[in-house]
Design an enzyme around this catalytic site. Structure first.
Site, short mmCIF file in Angstrom:
data_model
loop_
_atom_site.label_atom_id
_atom_site.label_comp_id
_atom_site.label_asym_id
_atom_site.label_seq_id
_atom_site.Cartn_x
_atom_site.Cartn_y
_atom_site.Cartn_z
N TYR A 44 -3.85 -33.27 -60.36
CA TYR A 44 -3.38 -31.88 -60.48
C TYR A 44 -4.33 -30.95 -59.75
O TYR A 44 -5.54 -31.06 -59.91
CB TYR A 44 -3.33 -31.46 -61.96
CG TYR A 44 -1.92 -31.06 -62.36
CD1 TYR A 44 -1.28 -30.01 -61.70
CD2 TYR A 44 -1.24 -31.72 -63.37
CE1 TYR A 44 0.02 -29.66 -62.03
CE2 TYR A 44 0.06 -31.37 -63.71
CZ TYR A 44 0.68 -30.33 -63.03
OH TYR A 44 1.97 -29.99 -63.36
N GLU A 46 -3.51 -27.23 -59.06
CA GLU A 46 -2.93 -25.88 -58.94
C GLU A 46 -3.96 -24.92 -58.36
O GLU A 46 -5.11 -24.92 -58.79
CB GLU A 46 -2.48 -25.38 -60.32
CG GLU A 46 -1.15 -25.98 -60.75
CD GLU A 46 -0.75 -25.53 -62.14
OE1 GLU A 46 -1.65 -25.39 -62.99
OE2 GLU A 46 0.45 -25.32 -62.37
N ASP A 195 11.67 -19.63 -37.94
CA ASP A 195 11.77 -20.88 -38.70
C ASP A 195 11.91 -22.00 -37.66
O ASP A 195 12.99 -22.24 -37.13
CB ASP A 195 13.00 -20.81 -39.61
CG ASP A 195 13.23 -22.09 -40.39
OD1 ASP A 195 12.52 -23.09 -40.12
OD2 ASP A 195 14.12 -22.09 -41.26
N THR A 221 9.42 -27.18 -41.33
CA THR A 221 9.33 -28.45 -42.04
C THR A 221 8.30 -29.30 -41.29
O THR A 221 7.95 -29.00 -40.15
CB THR A 221 10.67 -29.20 -42.05
OG1 THR A 221 11.08 -29.39 -40.69
CG2 THR A 221 11.74 -28.45 -42.81
N LYS A 224 10.69 -33.30 -39.40
CA LYS A 224 11.75 -33.45 -38.39
C LYS A 224 11.10 -33.88 -37.07
O LYS A 224 10.47 -34.92 -37.04
CB LYS A 224 12.55 -32.15 -38.32
CG LYS A 224 13.27 -31.88 -39.66
CD LYS A 224 14.12 -30.64 -39.68
CE LYS A 224 14.73 -30.45 -41.06
NZ LYS A 224 15.47 -29.18 -41.18
N ARG A 230 7.83 -35.69 -45.47
CA ARG A 230 8.80 -34.67 -45.89
C ARG A 230 8.08 -33.52 -46.58
O ARG A 230 7.41 -33.71 -47.59
CB ARG A 230 9.81 -35.32 -46.85
CG ARG A 230 11.00 -34.47 -47.22
CD ARG A 230 12.11 -35.34 -47.80
NE ARG A 230 12.58 -36.27 -46.78
CZ ARG A 230 13.46 -35.95 -45.82
NH1 ARG A 230 13.98 -34.75 -45.76
NH2 ARG A 230 13.83 -36.84 -44.92
C1 LIG Z 1 15.86 -28.46 -42.22
C2 LIG Z 1 15.70 -26.99 -42.19
C3 LIG Z 1 15.20 -26.27 -43.30
C4 LIG Z 1 15.04 -26.85 -44.66
O1 LIG Z 1 14.31 -27.93 -44.87
P1 LIG Z 1 14.41 -28.77 -46.22
O2 LIG Z 1 13.13 -29.50 -46.23
O3 LIG Z 1 15.62 -29.61 -46.11
O4 LIG Z 1 14.52 -27.79 -47.36
C5 LIG Z 1 14.97 -24.92 -43.15
N1 LIG Z 1 15.24 -24.30 -42.00
C6 LIG Z 1 15.75 -24.94 -40.95
C7 LIG Z 1 16.04 -24.17 -39.71
C8 LIG Z 1 16.02 -26.30 -41.01
O5 LIG Z 1 16.56 -26.93 -39.96
#
Ligand SMILES: *Cc1c(COP(=O)(O)O)cnc(C)c1O
Length: 417
Positions: A44, A46, A195, A221, A224, A230
């Site tokens: 933990y 936090e 993003d 993220t 990807k 993840r």
């Molecule tokens: C995949 C994605 C997310 C979200 O990611 P998660 O881990 O699935 O919550 C947010 N913004 C964009 C543009 C994405 O392609």
């Protein structure tokens, strides 16, 4: 007896036996997976390094600090929060932080973004996500070439008067140059959020404009194109905003951080800084174009991409909806996902096209020739199934399955990466 370990083995085989073309997926290295399964899950922690609510955090502090330093170096920014459990939660916290930083108290913050149907993300103002409930979203349109256009965006800024512009996508096949957008944000006195969930790996490799140089806030993220575990991160260059980000992640949105995953992120950032990763990303871009070009040369409707994914118009090419095409390809162990095309007249759960990407297969060693072969196989399957004669079905079926098998057997096994 059915054990969970047996299911993991089964999934391991599925990953090895399938041609994985989902643009948001990738295969992590064994070292990253080992970190994610390490004893760090027991702890933990936090709070943040040096300011924890629990004892025994001195090693954990060094783990998280390493992840933060690696993220900052990789993306050339001053502040990084590496705790968000997912991209959606990163966006949740980023919006809260931005609202508090601007000092909006008595109304909803207004965000201008690209709609889900044009390639945006659920958290960019879709009515089924928290985002549309907690914030007032409006959307800009794409130009006639399907591109995000600075003139159209500025017009929308003037009409909608948002507090922030949000750029980023889940399904868009071009690169974005951020300077002109940063300029119109400055001119109109609004904030810029990027993003980069989908293209963070291309940024890390130096093959895409780096939004951290222009945006107030960048979310991403890590699983990807970036090829880490993840999870997600939030980046910025302003100290005061960074403090708002930290408190918007913990304690506002999350509890104890996943330090085993954060260890995986630390290594993911390190891997993405290597010359080998740049080579990998160059291959991803080449493979994506090679497959798209192959499909186009056979007569399918495809627009050539500038990044790691492209859209195949299955309706125009084969008279199949995206949903049907996805199911048909899945029968042959080819994994894709249906996606809305710009101006799609089908529902989001049906669609007229497929999203196809090469980050995952390139990690397994797919080269341009393989990518072209994948394009040919996809074409042959969809062509054959869209006008098959019932009696020739079995023979053709066997032949197509064998071609997929030949390809997947040639690739590196996912557990050995
Ligand atoms: C995949 C994605 C997310 C979200 O990611 P998660 O881990 O699935 O919550 C947010 N913004 C964009 C543009 C994405 O392609």
């Amino acid at each position: 007896m059915l054990t969970i370990e047996k299911l993991v083995k089964e999934e391991n085989e599925r990953q090895n036996n399938h041609i994985e073309l989902i643009a948001s997926e990738n295969f992590t290295s064994k070292r990253i997976r080992n970190l994610c399964g390490s004893v760090l899950t027991n702890k933990y922690a936090e709070g943040y390094p040096g300011k924890r609510y629990y004892g025994g955090c001195n090693v954990i502090d060094r783990v998280e600090t390493l992840a933060i330093e690696n993220a900052k170096r990789l993306f050339e920014c001053k502040f990084a929060n590496v705790q968000p459990h997912s991209g959606s939660q990163a966006n949740f916290s980023a919006y809260v932080a931005l609202k508090n930083w601007i000092g909006i108290k008595d109304r909803k913050m207004k965000i201008l973004s690209m709609s889900l149907s044009n390639g945006g993300h659920l958290t960019h103002g879709s009515p089924v996500s928290f985002s549309a409930n907690d914030y007032e979203f409006s959307f800009f349109e794409l130009n006639k070439d399907g591109r995000i256009d600075v003139k159209i965006v500025e017009k929308a800024i003037k009409a909608e008067k948002p507090d922030a512009l949000l750029l980023g996508y889940s399904c868009y096949t071009y690169q974005i140059a951020f300077a002109p957008f940063a300029e119109i944000c400055k001119k109109n006195k609004i904030k810029l959020i990027v993003d980069m969930a989908h293209f963070a790996g291309i940024v890390a490799a130096g093959l895409h404009d780096n939004p951290c140089k222009y945006a107030d806030l960048v979310t991403s993220t890590t699983h990807k194109t970036l090829r880490g575990p993840r999870g997600a991160i939030i980046l910025c260059n302003d100290e005061d905003l960074a403090k708002k980000v930290n408190s918007a992640v913990f304690p506002y949105a999350q509890g104890g951080p996943l330090e085993h995953i954060i260890a995986g992120k630390a290594l993911g950032f390190e891997e993405a800084a290597q010359p080998k990763f740049k080579q990998y990303m160059e291959e991803v871009l080449k493979n994506t174009v090679a497959c798209a070009e192959k499909l186009r040369s056979l007569g399918a409707t495809v627009v050539l991409p500038e990044n790691h994914l492209f859209m195949l118009n299955t309706k125009k090419s084969f008279g199949l909806t995206g949903l049907d095409a996805q199911h048909i390809l899945e029968e042959y162990n080819i994994t894709t996902n249906k996606n809305m095309l710009p101006d799609d007249d089908e529902k989001p759960n049906v669609t007229s096209g497929l999203r196809i990407g090469f980050p995952a297969m390139t990690t397994r060693g797919c080269n341009e020739q393989d990518a072209r072969e994948i394009g040919q196989i996809i074409y042959d399957i969809l062509k054959y199934r869209s006008n098959k004669g019932a009696n020739e079905f079995e023979e053709g079926q066997k032949h197509l399955t064998a071609r997929v098998q030949r390809l997947t057997r040639k690739m590196k096994r996912v557990e050995k990466l």
